[in-house]
Motif scaffolding. Structure first.
Motif, mmCIF file in Angstrom:
data_model
loop_
_atom_site.group_PDB
_atom_site.id
_atom_site.type_symbol
_atom_site.label_atom_id
_atom_site.label_comp_id
_atom_site.label_asym_id
_atom_site.label_seq_id
_atom_site.Cartn_x
_atom_site.Cartn_y
_atom_site.Cartn_z
ATOM 1 N N SER A 1 -3.960 9.264 -23.571
ATOM 2 C CA SER A 1 -4.891 8.204 -23.378
ATOM 3 C C SER A 1 -6.009 8.549 -24.410
ATOM 4 N N GLU A 2 -6.600 7.387 -24.917
ATOM 5 C CA GLU A 2 -7.791 7.479 -25.950
ATOM 6 C C GLU A 2 -9.045 8.078 -25.256
ATOM 7 N N PRO A 3 -9.977 8.531 -25.989
ATOM 8 C CA PRO A 3 -11.210 8.990 -25.338
ATOM 9 C C PRO A 3 -11.839 8.085 -24.616
ATOM 10 N N ASP A 4 -12.009 6.720 -24.873
ATOM 11 C CA ASP A 4 -12.586 5.785 -24.415
ATOM 12 C C ASP A 4 -12.030 5.125 -23.146
ATOM 13 N N ALA A 5 -10.632 5.609 -22.692
ATOM 14 C CA ALA A 5 -9.765 4.911 -21.697
ATOM 15 C C ALA A 5 -10.448 5.022 -20.293
ATOM 16 N N PRO A 6 -10.213 4.158 -19.452
ATOM 17 C CA PRO A 6 -10.772 4.482 -18.088
ATOM 18 C C PRO A 6 -10.136 5.705 -17.465
ATOM 19 N N PRO A 7 -11.075 6.302 -16.614
ATOM 20 C CA PRO A 7 -10.436 7.509 -16.081
ATOM 21 C C PRO A 7 -9.450 7.527 -15.020
ATOM 22 N N GLU A 8 -8.978 6.478 -14.359
ATOM 23 C CA GLU A 8 -7.857 6.295 -13.702
ATOM 24 C C GLU A 8 -6.652 5.970 -14.414
ATOM 25 N N GLN A 9 -6.689 5.897 -15.747
ATOM 26 C CA GLN A 9 -5.472 5.818 -16.407
ATOM 27 C C GLN A 9 -4.853 7.256 -16.521
ATOM 28 N N LEU A 10 -3.628 7.325 -16.474
ATOM 29 C CA LEU A 10 -2.799 8.512 -16.575
ATOM 30 C C LEU A 10 -1.553 8.277 -17.489
ATOM 31 N N LEU A 11 -1.327 8.979 -18.321
ATOM 32 C CA LEU A 11 -0.176 9.055 -19.264
ATOM 33 C C LEU A 11 0.338 10.392 -19.066
ATOM 34 N N PRO A 12 1.951 10.611 -19.419
ATOM 35 C CA PRO A 12 2.236 12.021 -19.320
ATOM 36 C C PRO A 12 1.651 12.977 -20.231
ATOM 37 N N GLY A 13 1.266 12.668 -21.203
ATOM 38 C CA GLY A 13 0.339 13.572 -21.978
ATOM 39 C C GLY A 13 -0.962 14.176 -21.243
ATOM 40 N N ASP A 14 -1.526 13.217 -20.369
ATOM 41 C CA ASP A 14 -2.685 13.278 -19.986
ATOM 42 C C ASP A 14 -2.592 14.524 -18.807
ATOM 43 N N VAL A 15 -1.267 14.044 -17.833
ATOM 44 C CA VAL A 15 -1.121 15.142 -16.645
ATOM 45 C C VAL A 15 -0.609 16.350 -17.060
ATOM 46 N N ALA A 16 -0.204 16.552 -18.409
ATOM 47 C CA ALA A 16 0.205 17.905 -18.849
ATOM 48 C C ALA A 16 -0.832 18.790 -18.924
ATOM 49 N N ALA A 17 -1.984 17.995 -19.408
ATOM 50 C CA ALA A 17 -3.301 18.918 -19.609
ATOM 51 C C ALA A 17 -3.756 19.527 -18.388
ATOM 52 N N SER A 18 -3.259 18.928 -17.148
ATOM 53 C CA SER A 18 -3.756 19.409 -15.738
ATOM 54 C C SER A 18 -3.051 20.534 -15.188
ATOM 55 N N VAL A 19 -1.691 20.873 -16.053
ATOM 56 C CA VAL A 19 -1.035 21.892 -15.701
ATOM 57 C C VAL A 19 -1.835 23.335 -15.630
ATOM 58 N N PHE A 20 -2.589 23.466 -16.638
ATOM 59 C CA PHE A 20 -3.418 24.666 -16.710
ATOM 60 C C PHE A 20 -4.910 24.472 -16.162
ATOM 61 N N SER A 21 -5.027 23.393 -15.300
ATOM 62 C CA SER A 21 -6.456 23.132 -15.143
ATOM 63 C C SER A 21 -6.688 24.176 -14.047
ATOM 64 N N ALA A 22 -7.944 24.750 -14.013
ATOM 65 C CA ALA A 22 -8.513 25.588 -13.138
ATOM 66 C C ALA A 22 -9.205 24.911 -11.960
ATOM 67 N N TYR A 23 -9.073 23.579 -11.995
ATOM 68 C CA TYR A 23 -9.860 22.819 -10.984
ATOM 69 C C TYR A 23 -9.491 23.268 -9.601
ATOM 70 N N SER A 24 -8.369 23.366 -9.271
ATOM 71 C CA SER A 24 -7.806 23.506 -7.812
ATOM 72 C C SER A 24 -7.503 24.839 -7.673
ATOM 73 N N LEU A 25 -7.529 25.855 -8.509
ATOM 74 C CA LEU A 25 -7.266 27.309 -8.417
ATOM 75 C C LEU A 25 -8.192 27.669 -7.392
ATOM 76 N N PRO A 26 -7.883 28.716 -6.897
ATOM 77 C CA PRO A 26 -8.783 29.710 -5.924
ATOM 78 C C PRO A 26 -9.716 30.344 -7.217
ATOM 79 N N LEU A 27 -10.911 30.738 -6.682
ATOM 80 C CA LEU A 27 -11.937 31.469 -7.794
ATOM 81 C C LEU A 27 -11.234 32.620 -8.069
ATOM 82 N N ARG A 28 -10.482 33.538 -7.563
ATOM 83 C CA ARG A 28 -10.193 35.034 -7.759
ATOM 84 C C ARG A 28 -9.082 34.701 -8.942
ATOM 85 N N TYR A 29 -8.478 33.492 -9.169
ATOM 86 C CA TYR A 29 -7.586 33.326 -9.808
ATOM 87 C C TYR A 29 -7.658 32.476 -11.323
ATOM 88 N N VAL A 30 -9.053 31.965 -11.409
ATOM 89 C CA VAL A 30 -9.409 31.252 -12.622
ATOM 90 C C VAL A 30 -9.360 32.099 -13.802
#
Length: 300
Positions: A179-208
């Motif tokens: 997605s482009e930088p100004d794309a709406p946050p609800e827009q998801l493309l495969p490349g966007d989702v791939a960035a979430s694979v390594f996201s620490a957002y949902s990780l327990p704190l001890r694993y961050v």
């Protein structure tokens, strides 16, 4: 005497290295054109990546050594989850198509898990004899079979499996759309989702704190083709850091006796089986009511 390892499927999955198979496999799945739409639709990586990670490892360990009762429960649970996900491009036709019934898609999912499992084991534990690779591959057919993959389509030996993975990589796009930088946050493309694979957002704190090292080792194992799909820059310095980290983890793991090293894996498998029994002990009405409450609480 051979210096290679002759492990069973259960022992491979009980090793600490098995935890690294999930992000590696997730990247392969998101790069495949027939798998990416469903993965994007599920939203699993962005808001519950850690749960998806643990659930995958639990599933593999239960399949590797589970009694008939546990496997029956596991099949019901997987079918229940998959029944809630439809392939987006099929909706315009005669109703949704359930991915659980797509044998080719489930075969690629199982292949990404096996390929990543072998790569991480070889990198951090030991190399594996060729005849053992064939046996592990045959045993792993159960994993896809419980996902309703046609087991007769599973490669007969590791050489054919390697060719199957190589052909799958040829179907990857040159680069995944982002997605482009100004794309709406609800827009998801495969490349966007791939960035979430390594996201620490949902990780327990001890694993961050482990997230940057996991990202480095995963991209190091990914190879130039997959890194190119995601537009990842990889220099000689990155390669040197990857090799140094892999050697360091391998030395640390070698200090532990195998039985002690695999203790947490055995414990995790027992806990997963207990959670599965407790979850399915509830009535269907209780389960659906619980799911509705979670859906109502989820931010929109």
């Amino acid at each position: 005497m051979s210096t290679k390892s002759r492990p069973t499927l259960r022992r491979v999955l009980d090793e600490p290295s098995s935890y690294l198979l999930w992000p590696r496999a997730a990247l392969m799945q998101l790069a495949h054109p027939s798998i990416a739409p469903t993965e994007v639709e599920s939203g699993a990586y962005a808001n519950r990546g850690a749960q998806r990670w643990r659930a995958t490892i639990d599933y593999l360990r239960l399949v590797a050594e589970g009694d008939d009762d546990t496997l029956d429960r596991l099949v019901r649970e997987v079918n229940r989850i998959h029944a809630t996900v439809s392939v987006p491009e099929r909706r315009a036709g005669g109703g949704p198509r359930r991915p659980v019934f797509d044998s080719d898609g489930q075969r690629w999912v199982a292949a990404t898990w096996f390929h990543s499992m072998i790569e991480t084991y070889r990198l951090l534990i030991s190399d594996i004899d060729d005849d053992v690779l064939d046996r592990l591959l045959a045993d792993f057919a159960r994993v896809g079979g419980l996902l309703q993959m046609d087991v007769s389509d599973w490669p007969e030996d590791y050489a054919r499996f390697t060719e199957f993975v190589r052909c799958g990589e040829l179907s990857y796009p040159v680069m995944l759309p982002r997605s482009e930088p100004d794309a709406p946050p609800e827009q998801l493309l495969p490349g966007d989702v791939a960035a979430s694979v390594f996201s620490a957002y949902s990780l327990p704190l001890r694993y961050v704190r482990w997230a940057p090292k996991v990202r480095l080792v995963t991209w190091g194992m990914a190879g130039p083709v997959l890194r190119g799909v995601y537009g990842i820059e990889w220099s000689d310095e990155h390669q040197a850091r990857f090799e140094h980290q892999a050697r360091r983890w391998r030395r640390l793991l070698a200090l532990w006796p195998g039985a002690l090293r695999r203790r947490n894996g055995r414990k995790g498998r027992r806990k997963a089986a207990q959670r599965l029994r407790e979850h399915q002990a509830r009535s269907y009405t209780e389960t659906k009511a619980h799911e509705r409450r979670l859906a109502a609480e989820r931010p929109r």
